[in-house]
Design a protein around this motif. Structure first.
Motif, PDB file in Angstrom:
ATOM      1  N   ASP A  17       0.822  -1.211   0.000  1.00  0.00           N
ATOM      2  CA  ASP A  17       0.000   0.000   0.000  1.00  0.00           C
ATOM      3  C   ASP A  17       0.857   1.262   0.000  1.00  0.00           C
ATOM      4  OD1 ASP A  17      -2.517  -1.115  -0.141  1.00  0.00           O
ATOM      5  OD2 ASP A  17      -2.798  -1.215   2.023  1.00  0.00           O
ATOM      6  N   LEU A  18       1.912   1.267   0.810  1.00  0.00           N
ATOM      7  CA  LEU A  18       2.793   2.439   0.889  1.00  0.00           C
ATOM      8  C   LEU A  18       3.448   2.734  -0.457  1.00  0.00           C
ATOM      9  CD1 LEU A  18       4.531   1.876   4.353  1.00  0.00           C
ATOM     10  CD2 LEU A  18       3.063   3.804   3.734  1.00  0.00           C
ATOM     11  N   VAL A  19       3.957   1.687  -1.117  1.00  0.00           N
ATOM     12  CA  VAL A  19       4.627   1.872  -2.409  1.00  0.00           C
ATOM     13  C   VAL A  19       3.635   2.332  -3.471  1.00  0.00           C
ATOM     14  CG1 VAL A  19       5.864   0.704  -4.275  1.00  0.00           C
ATOM     15  CG2 VAL A  19       6.457   0.231  -1.896  1.00  0.00           C
ATOM     16  N   VAL A  20       2.457   1.705  -3.497  1.00  0.00           N
ATOM     17  CA  VAL A  20       1.451   2.058  -4.496  1.00  0.00           C
ATOM     18  C   VAL A  20       0.980   3.501  -4.312  1.00  0.00           C
ATOM     19  CG1 VAL A  20      -0.923   1.623  -5.258  1.00  0.00           C
ATOM     20  CG2 VAL A  20       0.662  -0.279  -4.954  1.00  0.00           C
ATOM     21  N   VAL A  21       0.689   3.881  -3.077  1.00  0.00           N
ATOM     22  CA  VAL A  21       0.203   5.241  -2.805  1.00  0.00           C
ATOM     23  C   VAL A  21       1.271   6.272  -3.142  1.00  0.00           C
ATOM     24  CG1 VAL A  21      -0.496   6.849  -0.982  1.00  0.00           C
ATOM     25  CG2 VAL A  21      -1.506   4.570  -1.079  1.00  0.00           C
ATOM     26  N   ALA A  22       2.504   6.056  -2.669  1.00  0.00           N
ATOM     27  CA  ALA A  22       3.592   7.012  -2.935  1.00  0.00           C
ATOM     28  C   ALA A  22       3.887   7.094  -4.432  1.00  0.00           C
ATOM     29  CB  ALA A  22       4.841   6.597  -2.168  1.00  0.00           C
ATOM     30  N   GLY A  23       3.940   5.934  -5.087  1.00  0.00           N
ATOM     31  CA  GLY A  23       4.232   5.908  -6.513  1.00  0.00           C
ATOM     32  C   GLY A  23       3.165   6.612  -7.342  1.00  0.00           C
ATOM     33  N   THR A  60      -6.900  -4.941   3.043  1.00  0.00           N
ATOM     34  CA  THR A  60      -5.784  -4.228   2.407  1.00  0.00           C
ATOM     35  C   THR A  60      -6.231  -2.848   1.946  1.00  0.00           C
ATOM     36  OG1 THR A  60      -4.830  -6.330   1.646  1.00  0.00           O
ATOM     37  CG2 THR A  60      -4.072  -4.322   0.551  1.00  0.00           C
ATOM     38  N   LYS A  61      -7.431  -2.789   1.406  1.00  0.00           N
ATOM     39  CA  LYS A  61      -7.979  -1.514   0.963  1.00  0.00           C
ATOM     40  C   LYS A  61      -8.183  -0.575   2.146  1.00  0.00           C
ATOM     41  CE  LYS A  61      -9.802   1.514  -1.767  1.00  0.00           C
ATOM     42  NZ  LYS A  61      -8.948   2.257  -2.707  1.00  0.00           N
ATOM     43  N   MET A  62      -8.655  -1.099   3.266  1.00  0.00           N
ATOM     44  CA  MET A  62      -8.881  -0.269   4.443  1.00  0.00           C
ATOM     45  C   MET A  62      -7.567   0.293   4.992  1.00  0.00           C
ATOM     46  SD  MET A  62     -11.986   0.128   4.794  1.00  0.00           S
ATOM     47  CE  MET A  62     -13.640  -0.502   4.623  1.00  0.00           C
ATOM     48  N   ILE A  63      -6.495  -0.489   4.910  1.00  0.00           N
ATOM     49  CA  ILE A  63      -5.187   0.022   5.330  1.00  0.00           C
ATOM     50  C   ILE A  63      -4.794   1.190   4.431  1.00  0.00           C
ATOM     51  CG2 ILE A  63      -2.726  -0.530   5.494  1.00  0.00           C
ATOM     52  CD1 ILE A  63      -3.562  -3.409   6.182  1.00  0.00           C
ATOM     53  N   ARG A  64      -5.092   1.052   3.151  1.00  0.00           N
ATOM     54  CA  ARG A  64      -4.813   2.125   2.187  1.00  0.00           C
ATOM     55  C   ARG A  64      -5.619   3.381   2.529  1.00  0.00           C
ATOM     56  NH1 ARG A  64      -6.252   0.815  -3.851  1.00  0.00           N
ATOM     57  NH2 ARG A  64      -5.783   2.783  -4.909  1.00  0.00           N
ATOM     58  N   VAL A  65      -6.854   3.173   2.974  1.00  0.00           N
ATOM     59  CA  VAL A  65      -7.692   4.301   3.386  1.00  0.00           C
ATOM     60  C   VAL A  65      -7.065   5.023   4.578  1.00  0.00           C
ATOM     61  CG1 VAL A  65      -9.937   4.969   4.322  1.00  0.00           C
ATOM     62  CG2 VAL A  65      -9.826   3.279   2.485  1.00  0.00           C
ATOM     63  N   MET A  66      -6.477   4.263   5.503  1.00  0.00           N
ATOM     64  CA  MET A  66      -5.843   4.870   6.671  1.00  0.00           C
ATOM     65  C   MET A  66      -4.713   5.826   6.287  1.00  0.00           C
ATOM     66  SD  MET A  66      -5.547   1.758   9.415  1.00  0.00           S
ATOM     67  CE  MET A  66      -6.978   0.800   9.942  1.00  0.00           C
ATOM     68  N   LEU A  67      -4.107   5.581   5.141  1.00  0.00           N
ATOM     69  CA  LEU A  67      -3.010   6.437   4.696  1.00  0.00           C
ATOM     70  C   LEU A  67      -3.490   7.822   4.288  1.00  0.00           C
ATOM     71  CD1 LEU A  67      -0.941   3.879   2.570  1.00  0.00           C
ATOM     72  CD2 LEU A  67      -0.477   4.682   4.896  1.00  0.00           C
ATOM     73  N   LEU A  68      -4.802   7.997   4.191  1.00  0.00           N
ATOM     74  CA  LEU A  68      -5.357   9.291   3.811  1.00  0.00           C
ATOM     75  C   LEU A  68      -4.898  10.398   4.767  1.00  0.00           C
ATOM     76  CD1 LEU A  68      -7.261  11.064   2.112  1.00  0.00           C
ATOM     77  CD2 LEU A  68      -9.149  10.339   3.609  1.00  0.00           C
ATOM     78  N   ALA A  69      -4.949  10.126   6.066  1.00  0.00           N
ATOM     79  CA  ALA A  69      -4.597  11.158   7.057  1.00  0.00           C
ATOM     80  C   ALA A  69      -3.150  11.625   6.927  1.00  0.00           C
ATOM     81  CB  ALA A  69      -4.897  10.657   8.468  1.00  0.00           C
ATOM     82  N   PRO A  70      -2.151  10.713   6.967  1.00  0.00           N
ATOM     83  CA  PRO A  70      -0.767  11.196   6.823  1.00  0.00           C
ATOM     84  C   PRO A  70      -0.499  11.867   5.471  1.00  0.00           C
ATOM     85  CG  PRO A  70      -0.850   8.795   6.844  1.00  0.00           C
ATOM     86  CD  PRO A  70      -2.190   9.272   7.274  1.00  0.00           C
ATOM     87  N   VAL A  71      -1.154  11.374   4.411  1.00  0.00           N
ATOM     88  CA  VAL A  71      -0.979  11.991   3.095  1.00  0.00           C
ATOM     89  C   VAL A  71      -1.483  13.434   3.114  1.00  0.00           C
ATOM     90  CG1 VAL A  71      -1.860  11.998   0.727  1.00  0.00           C
ATOM     91  CG2 VAL A  71      -0.949   9.901   1.698  1.00  0.00           C
ATOM     92  N   LEU A  72      -2.625  13.675   3.741  1.00  0.00           N
ATOM     93  CA  LEU A  72      -3.176  15.033   3.807  1.00  0.00           C
ATOM     94  C   LEU A  72      -2.277  15.960   4.613  1.00  0.00           C
ATOM     95  CD1 LEU A  72      -7.011  14.393   4.311  1.00  0.00           C
ATOM     96  CD2 LEU A  72      -5.781  14.933   2.202  1.00  0.00           C
TER      97      LEU A  72
END
Length: 356
Positions: A102-108, A227-239
């Motif tokens: 998730d981290l690699v996909v989101v950052a990439g 896995t998708k929900m973990i990706r959703v959690m990344l919303l806060a740090p990304v913002l």
């Protein structure tokens, strides 16, 4: 916005959006709409856009503050309450491989989207909003980024439109790839992580996962959703990172960029706090899943309604002329990001899941 002299007109605008949102919920319940996995949020923005291109100029301008209230305050509360869908237990359930992918996909996706946006000559806000929707959780991520990026409403609507197009395509494409053996080089766990880390909306992941594994006997549907929900959690740090990087830059009347105060997305911290609270409630109540936590269903319904109101309000600011103004480039960008998610996500998943 809700000052005493303007309160009645503002409430009229809020009531208008609420009525549209009730209609969106009703339409989303139609069988053919359900089969397409179109959530009330998506139906709401379509209704808002229909209104923007028909009756928008026939209603009092004094109602506009109420509509904008829905795109700001209501939106922030919707994002905060979205945290009640998640718990820290979900992260522990799938472990480090899903988090790493998730981290690699989101950052990439975010970095690639911004870079491609520059190459295509797309303005920064549109590129950022489109990339955020592809990277994290579709329409909800676009809505979450809107208060940080502070772009025009039509740019948000364009970004959501790209999510709808390519996310819906994925929902049908992934089961076909699975059935035809194109994912034959993956284990069931890898297929699940790949699906959850690359599809746009939670609804798309659920639809594709159920199509591949209807009874969850192989664990694909369940692990994909987590896995998708973990990706959703990344919303806060990304913002938070996004707000620091943008650092309050705004256009001055002369066209130059001016640096102002940092726009701290406090609602993102509220989102994380609610996730922690929900995790505590799950532990105290001894609930096996998030849906078994008392009142969780009611809170999720309320949250979906608030997000639908925000999405509908954004739709009312989006006319055909503004879509023409945006042009085809945002969809080209979303298409290139989609290729990265489908192809790049495959190799990222194979590489990282195999390491753990």
């Amino acid at each position: 916005m809700l000052e005493k002299g303007n309160r009645a007109n503002t409430l009229h605008g809020i009531l208008l959006i609420a009525l549209f949102s009730f209609a969106a919920f009703y339409i989303a319940g139609f069988p053919f709409v359900k089969r397409l996995s179109l959530s009330p949020l998506i139906v709401g923005i379509v209704l808002g856009m229909l209104y923007a291109n028909s009756l928008r100029n026939r209603l009092p301008e004094t109602w506009v503050p109420g509509i904008r209230f829905c795109t700001k305050q209501v939106l922030r509360w919707g994002i905060i309450l979205y945290g009640f869908r998640l718990t820290l237990t979900q992260v522990a359930a799938v472990g480090l491989p899903a988090v790493a992918v998730d981290l690699v996909v989101v950052a990439g996706t975010l970095l690639g989207g911004v870079a491609l946006g520059r190459l295509l000559g797309i303005d920064r806000d549109t590129a950022l909003m489109t990339s955020t929707g592809s990277a994290i959780c579709g329409a909800a991520a676009v809505l979450g980024a809107e208060p940080v990026v502070r772009c025009e409403g039509y740019k948000t609507a364009v970004a959501v439109s790209t999510v709808v197009v390519f996310g819906t395509l994925s929902m049908f494409l992934y089961p076909v790839m699975y059935r035809t053996g194109l994912l034959g080089g993956m284990t069931d766990t890898e297929v699940a992580v790949y699906t959850g880390s690359t599809l746009h909306e939670v609804a798309h992941v659920a639809g594709a996962g159920n199509a591949m594994d209807p009874t969850d006997a192989l664990g694909i549907a369940g692990v994909a959703t987590i896995t998708k929900m973990i990706r959703v959690m990344l919303l806060a740090p990304v913002l938070v990172v996004m707000s620091l990087l943008l650092a309050g830059r705004r256009r001055t009347p002369g066209g130059a960029e001016a640096r102002g105060r940092i726009a701290v997305p406090w609602f993102a911290f509220g989102f994380l706090g609610v996730i922690c609270l929900n995790s505590l409630l799950q532990y105290v109540c001894g609930a096996e899943s998030v849906r078994e936590i008392p009142l969780n269903g009611a809170v999720e319904y309320l949250d979906t309604f608030l997000l639908t109101m925000a999405m509908t309000a954004l739709g009312t600011e989006t006319s055909i002329d503004k879509f023409r103004q945006a042009g085809a480039k945002p969809f080209v960008l979303a298409g290139l990001l989609y290729v990265w998610l489908v192809v790049g996500g495959y190799f990222v998943t194979k590489g990282l899941v195999g390491m753990f």
